[in-house]
Design an enzyme around this catalytic site. Sequence first.
Site, mmCIF file in Angstrom:
data_model
loop_
_atom_site.group_PDB
_atom_site.id
_atom_site.type_symbol
_atom_site.label_atom_id
_atom_site.label_comp_id
_atom_site.label_asym_id
_atom_site.label_seq_id
_atom_site.Cartn_x
_atom_site.Cartn_y
_atom_site.Cartn_z
ATOM 1 N N SER A 101 -21.833 32.717 -12.984
ATOM 2 C CA SER A 101 -22.812 32.901 -11.995
ATOM 3 C C SER A 101 -23.002 34.445 -11.602
ATOM 4 O O SER A 101 -24.046 34.616 -11.393
ATOM 5 C CB SER A 101 -22.327 32.062 -10.455
ATOM 6 N N ASP A 102 -22.184 35.093 -11.691
ATOM 7 C CA ASP A 102 -22.274 36.624 -11.364
ATOM 8 C C ASP A 102 -23.184 36.984 -12.511
ATOM 9 O O ASP A 102 -23.968 37.741 -12.153
ATOM 10 C CB ASP A 102 -20.890 37.308 -11.520
ATOM 11 N N TYR A 103 -22.953 36.891 -13.828
ATOM 12 C CA TYR A 103 -23.635 37.508 -14.874
ATOM 13 C C TYR A 103 -25.097 36.813 -14.841
ATOM 14 O O TYR A 103 -26.014 37.315 -15.204
ATOM 15 C CB TYR A 103 -22.754 37.215 -15.939
ATOM 16 N N ALA B 183 -27.450 38.066 -12.104
ATOM 17 C CA ALA B 183 -27.518 39.393 -12.308
ATOM 18 C C ALA B 183 -28.783 39.321 -13.481
ATOM 19 O O ALA B 183 -29.769 40.187 -13.192
ATOM 20 C CB ALA B 183 -26.503 40.089 -12.889
#
Length: 361
Positions: free
Chosen positions: A169-171, A174
């Site tokens: 989810s972070d990548y 982004a």
Amino acid sequence: MRQPLAGIRVLDLGTRIAAPFCAGILGEQGAEVIKIEDPGRGDPTRINGPFATDDEGNHHSLYWSVEGRGRQSVTINLRDPQGQDLFRRLASVCDVVCENFRPGTLERWNIDPSRLDPRLVTARISLYGQDGPKSLHNGFDHNAVAFAGLTHLTGHADQSPARPGLPVSDYLTAVFAAQAVTSLLYERDAKGTGTGGVIDAYLYGSVLRIMEWTIAAYDRLGSVRQRTGNRSDRAAPLDNYRSRDGRYVCIVAVRQPVFERLCEAMGRPDLSTDERFGSSGARGRNRDEVNQTVADWTAGLDAATIEARCLSHGVPVGIVHDVADVAADDHVRARGDLCSVDDPVIGPVRQQAPFPRFGTE
């Protein structure tokens, strides 16, 4: 390399992964990136392992070597009025701000978008979004993938839910945010509006957006999708099959013409006319049997032989790679997917190259 975002200046106000990675994507496409770090401590990623040692025996984060690349760093105490004023002045000569503090933090520091130049594009990344009943809850990628339903779908049906192997989810957030930044920059500059805008990019939302038909099936059919491991609950053969030499080979042969070619590769053309396997629907109903048949075949051969036979018959196949395999692969080398980045502390570090590429770069 082409640098389509040359002339754009980005302030990386983020910590750890999502906002810094968003800024990093923009930097790899030509933008100047200035990272703001907390005085005395710096970004927490600087102390995340694994570590290499410099010439003096000091530990240096390889995580930081990858995710901190391609930017200049300054320290500003954003909790202090003088630091806040400095930030506002710096932001006045920038185009983009990327941040991932808990909602309300920038407002408390008097540096939220309403106090900045309206030309700025601000990517605000958080766990649950800038508003809503859960917006002030803190958490990380693990929480986001669990909340969005991906953890429930990951793993084997007879085992507990598993997290994906990376902070997806972070990548993913982004990437979505970086694309939205370029859209607002285009609107501001190419369309001549002269104004930027605020992007509300939240971790669970990016995962929710890629959940395929899961929500629609629940809405119209009342079905709750379940995890199926490496297999599918409606198509076969499809799995990571173990080979004789202890490796795993991914084979995808769910379409009828491909399954027939796999049968030829296996030396079992009779399987394509077996009433249990003679159509995609029949194989879906008898998926355990057909997957076991393929598994029995792969168990008697080395991975390289399986791959070669499948490739010679036009069957989608690939040996499951670990990082050593990736680093040694001739295709990866030919494509230039890895590059050497000169880390200012520990020297050259081989790592992932910028992605995607433009044209024939």
